[in-house]
Design a protein around this motif. Structure first.
Motif, PDB file in Angstrom:
ATOM      1  N   GLN A   1      14.951  -5.119  -6.360  1.00 16.93           N
ATOM      2  CA  GLN A   1      14.733  -4.497  -5.270  1.00 16.93           C
ATOM      3  C   GLN A   1      13.507  -3.560  -5.246  1.00 16.93           C
ATOM      4  O   GLN A   1      12.590  -3.677  -4.471  1.00 16.93           O
ATOM      5  CB  GLN A   1      15.706  -3.809  -4.511  1.00 16.93           C
ATOM      6  N   ARG A   2      13.448  -2.770  -6.326  1.00 16.23           N
ATOM      7  CA  ARG A   2      12.169  -1.790  -6.507  1.00 16.23           C
ATOM      8  C   ARG A   2      10.956  -2.544  -6.729  1.00 16.23           C
ATOM      9  O   ARG A   2       9.861  -2.272  -6.248  1.00 16.23           O
ATOM     10  CB  ARG A   2      12.612  -0.879  -7.863  1.00 16.23           C
ATOM     11  N   ASP A   3      10.931  -3.617  -7.549  1.00 17.47           N
ATOM     12  CA  ASP A   3       9.778  -4.517  -7.901  1.00 17.47           C
ATOM     13  C   ASP A   3       9.416  -4.963  -6.373  1.00 17.47           C
ATOM     14  O   ASP A   3       8.067  -5.399  -6.158  1.00 17.47           O
ATOM     15  CB  ASP A   3       9.964  -5.481  -8.780  1.00 17.47           C
ATOM     16  N   LEU A   4      10.328  -5.737  -5.671  1.00 17.36           N
ATOM     17  CA  LEU A   4       9.893  -6.263  -4.378  1.00 17.36           C
ATOM     18  C   LEU A   4       9.431  -5.096  -3.478  1.00 17.36           C
ATOM     19  O   LEU A   4       8.203  -5.487  -2.866  1.00 17.36           O
ATOM     20  CB  LEU A   4      11.046  -6.856  -3.685  1.00 17.36           C
ATOM     21  N   TYR A   5       9.776  -3.844  -3.375  1.00 17.76           N
ATOM     22  CA  TYR A   5       9.221  -2.931  -2.678  1.00 17.76           C
ATOM     23  C   TYR A   5       7.698  -2.526  -2.974  1.00 17.76           C
ATOM     24  O   TYR A   5       7.066  -2.382  -2.231  1.00 17.76           O
ATOM     25  CB  TYR A   5      10.167  -1.723  -2.551  1.00 17.76           C
ATOM     26  N   ILE A   6       7.806  -2.506  -4.174  1.00 18.16           N
ATOM     27  CA  ILE A   6       6.299  -2.248  -4.954  1.00 18.16           C
ATOM     28  C   ILE A   6       5.313  -3.322  -4.673  1.00 18.16           C
ATOM     29  O   ILE A   6       4.179  -2.922  -4.047  1.00 18.16           O
ATOM     30  CB  ILE A   6       6.473  -1.986  -6.516  1.00 18.16           C
ATOM     31  N   GLY A   7       5.806  -4.532  -4.781  1.00 18.96           N
ATOM     32  CA  GLY A   7       4.968  -5.643  -4.161  1.00 18.96           C
ATOM     33  C   GLY A   7       4.573  -5.561  -3.006  1.00 18.96           C
ATOM     34  O   GLY A   7       3.305  -5.897  -2.380  1.00 18.96           O
ATOM     35  N   THR A   8       5.692  -5.382  -2.061  1.00 22.22           N
ATOM     36  CA  THR A   8       5.369  -5.184  -0.539  1.00 22.22           C
ATOM     37  C   THR A   8       4.361  -4.207  -0.233  1.00 22.22           C
ATOM     38  O   THR A   8       3.408  -4.334   0.657  1.00 22.22           O
ATOM     39  CB  THR A   8       6.560  -5.290   0.198  1.00 22.22           C
ATOM     40  N   ALA A   9       4.593  -2.953  -0.989  1.00 21.80           N
ATOM     41  CA  ALA A   9       3.645  -1.857  -0.493  1.00 21.80           C
ATOM     42  C   ALA A   9       2.175  -2.105  -1.192  1.00 21.80           C
ATOM     43  O   ALA A   9       1.395  -1.784  -0.250  1.00 21.80           O
ATOM     44  CB  ALA A   9       4.253  -0.562  -1.254  1.00 21.80           C
ATOM     45  N   GLY A  10       1.999  -2.673  -2.236  1.00 18.57           N
ATOM     46  CA  GLY A  10       0.971  -2.936  -2.634  1.00 18.57           C
ATOM     47  C   GLY A  10       0.016  -4.110  -1.695  1.00 18.57           C
ATOM     48  O   GLY A  10      -1.340  -3.869  -1.471  1.00 18.57           O
TER      49      GLY A  10
END
Length: 81
Positions: A32-41
């Motif tokens: 989930q954290r990786d998905l949020y970081i990718g989406t924010a990027g």
């Protein structure tokens, strides 16, 4: 049978077929954290692109860009003397 019923997008929606999902398990929070970081990027990249494109268009259409270039050219000529 619905129109266009072929392919994975027919039953579960196009975004659900394209976007990765996190399965429940021991690495769920990290996923989930990786998905949020990718989406924010991606979001920051899109915002930066829109801001940069808007700035370039503003300089081009307002005439301030050509004034800045003329002033820069004059400063360079003064430095050469």
């Amino acid at each position: 049978m619905a129109y266009g019923g072929a392919g994975p997008g027919a039953q579960e929606g196009l975004l659900k077929a394209v976007l990765p999902t996190c399965e429940p398990g021991p690495d769920f929070e990290a996923c989930q954290r990786d998905l949020y970081i990718g989406t924010a990027g991606i979001a920051l990249g899109v915002i930066a692109f829109i801001g940069l494109a808007g700035g370039v268009c503003w300089l081009a259409f307002s005439g301030k860009g050509s004034l800045m270039l003329i002033e820069l050219e004059q400063k360079i000529q003064r430095l050469r003397r």
